[in-house]
Design an enzyme around this catalytic site. Sequence first.
Site, PDB file in Angstrom:
ATOM      1  N   ASP A   6     -12.692  -6.828 -47.036  1.00  0.00           N
ATOM      2  CA  ASP A   6     -12.501  -7.018 -45.599  1.00  0.00           C
ATOM      3  C   ASP A   6     -11.334  -6.116 -45.167  1.00  0.00           C
ATOM      4  O   ASP A   6     -10.623  -5.544 -46.000  1.00  0.00           O
ATOM      5  CB  ASP A   6     -12.245  -8.492 -45.266  1.00  0.00           C
TER       6      ASP A   6
HETATM    7  C1  NOJ Z   1     -12.439  -8.566 -40.173  1.00  0.00           C
HETATM    8  C2  NOJ Z   1     -13.526  -9.579 -40.247  1.00  0.00           C
HETATM    9  O1  NOJ Z   1     -13.151 -10.653 -41.088  1.00  0.00           O
HETATM   10  C3  NOJ Z   1     -14.854  -9.026 -40.739  1.00  0.00           C
HETATM   11  O2  NOJ Z   1     -15.827 -10.020 -40.644  1.00  0.00           O
HETATM   12  C4  NOJ Z   1     -15.218  -7.812 -39.955  1.00  0.00           C
HETATM   13  O3  NOJ Z   1     -16.479  -7.345 -40.364  1.00  0.00           O
HETATM   14  C5  NOJ Z   1     -14.136  -6.766 -40.142  1.00  0.00           C
HETATM   15  N1  NOJ Z   1     -12.865  -7.288 -39.673  1.00  0.00           N
HETATM   16  C6  NOJ Z   1     -14.448  -5.459 -39.435  1.00  0.00           C
HETATM   17  O4  NOJ Z   1     -14.319  -5.597 -38.093  1.00  0.00           O
END
Ligand code: NOJ
Length: 719
Positions: free
Chosen positions: A265
């Site tokens: 993430d």
């Molecule tokens: C953080 C989020 O937890 C995740 O779900 C997302 O895909 C990414 N950021 C990218 O935006």
Amino acid sequence: MKADIEKLNKARKKAKELLAKMNINEKVGQLSQFGRSIYGGVESYYEDHYKEGKIGSYLGVTGANKTNMVQKNLMSETPHNIPAIFAYDVIHGYKTTFPTPLTQSFSWDTNVVRECASVSAKEAYAAGVKWTFAPMVDIARDPRWGRIMEGYGEDPYLCSEMAKAAVEGYQGDFIGQKDKVIACAKHFVTYGACIGGRDYNSADMSLQTLHDVYIPPFKAAFDAGAATCMAAFNDFNGVPCTCNKYLLKDVLRKQLGFDGVVISDAGAVVELIPHNVCDNVKDAVDLAFNAGIDIIMAFDPFNDNIPELVEEGRINIEDVDKAVERVLVIKELLGLFDDPFVEEEGEQCFFSPEHRAVARDSARRSVVLLKNEEKVLPIEKGAKIALIGPLAENKADVLGSWAGLCEPEKTITVMEGIAGAYGWEKVFYAKGCDIDSSDKSGFDEALHIAKQADVVILAVGESRDMSGEACCRSDLRLPGVQEELISKIAETGKPICAIVFAGRPIVMESWKDSVKSILFAGQTGTETGNAVADIISGEYNPSGRLTCTFPYSVGQIPIYYSALNTGRPALGKIRFEAKYMDAPIEPAYCFGYGLSYTEFEYSNLKLSKKEINKDEFLDISVNVKNIGEFDGEEVVQLYVRDLIGTSARPMKELKGFKKVFVKKGETVKVEFRLHALSLAFHNFDMEYVIEPGEFKIMIGKSSQDIVLEDNFYVKEGII
Ligand code: NOJ
């Protein structure tokens, strides 16, 4: 991953050929994703980086024109002309905005989820985006958690069915179809179990719960072919998921057989430092990569550290090659080497009538009728309507949190929808108050129009930034002075229908008795007004059912239907029972709950056998008759209880559901097939077993309203 085998072999060959030509820096570049960052990144294409081959994919660079331009420059200047993949969070729509995933799940209709994903993919593809970070298949049992809006609720079976449908909708039958994007099952795993409902917080649970509740939706997504998987931010039993070898290697790769790409993430690798499992970026990269992260989301830590870690023998070059191969294979399967651009005219599909039709239908199929005293709904044509509340003439908040590129001006508001259906001269609007302020100066005007009306519609709820990532709440009542507004309007004695727009369950105890009717709309997207008007007018008979428990109060959380009985179930017989002194143990509205304008009567439950063994299945059928005044859809729910186990078993577990349309006066036969394998669970010793013995089948209108039941036996289990 689902791919045509011939194409897959060709892609692997191509990847190997390329790998043979690439130096270590170029390889690691394929494992690095660049884009906007919560840590202050601005949109930039990082030209200096791609010239050195340091960028494999982008997050948040979107639009046909822009992606074509970046791709063209990148491919002509990057070593080996390797195209980039453009990724984006297309969660409930790219431009046309569909109900949030939680709201979609209220439809109990996998076609709704599949269609929303499919149209979202089409629009994203047109904009050059080939990879979405969806579906989020985290089980969520705590409505304080803001991201409950992004998943499919509390139940592993239902969430698995929705996960499968979403992957099919986004990705299609195999990777590389036109108008499709690759899916990403996230967040592996237990992100939804954050303690206290506080985003990013630890998850601490038994391995049994991990495997029986939190893993199944991921398995369903991978079985459906999801090409990528995102590791969760949180720690699981103390070890961050980003560097959790047990989760990423033993479970994901070995047990689930996942052969696609694993991405971290955003920023999660560097966040291993505040997790306190290391104290510098290089060690963080070592931990994450060696645990199984292929791509780092957010910038340079892999570029800056993996070559050195390889040099020092802390990372094997073979593992780097394997990760790069996985990435290159996906690029080839997506057809990016041969056709890296998109046609700019494709974007004309944004907000097309067909896409709006899907948005409208998915929204109306997802709204849940919680209450309808004196049949206040549907409202007759000709009625004089007072439409009050901060969500009534609101274009942005009804869209939901993960609609990054939505265009709120394109939203049909509740006001526009209702006035369109009833006539502008019949609908009087007053905002009454803001979503979240203490200003009551609008109350008088609202009261004034309420007094003149035959019926009041109150559109209340949360703003879109009260749910979603990092938007957790400890108080689940309507924010601001909305509850007071409701009680003031109720004093007029006019019949009130409340429509609640929110990203999570709302606690309604203090006002729910003062209104005749409640529609829980969730967040319904671009076509909100038309969808709501279809329901209010009776054009569409509501058919949504809750997929997460609505608590009576925050103090009951976590509360979910598939709980264990305990040794002291709250039967009201003795003092020392598993209960609260100041609240019921029952929720306000249970999992599976939802009303219709019509009534259904169930009869004739039939089981094909009384006994099955581990390889067999049971056919179950039941008749459902529409005995009311409207045609309508019923969600027939099949629950099972394992009556005696070596471990205590849940009082109910959903094992099947069917949404059926029944014309008034007619009867349909609803059939289920229950395989013995779906009765398996992890016992105390972590063996996956079906234990022989007696099971109860329950057919319900909701998890509480069980209308028919019967028992059967499993004679031979497996250990
Ligand atoms: C953080 C989020 O937890 C995740 O779900 C997302 O895909 C990414 N950021 C990218 O935006």
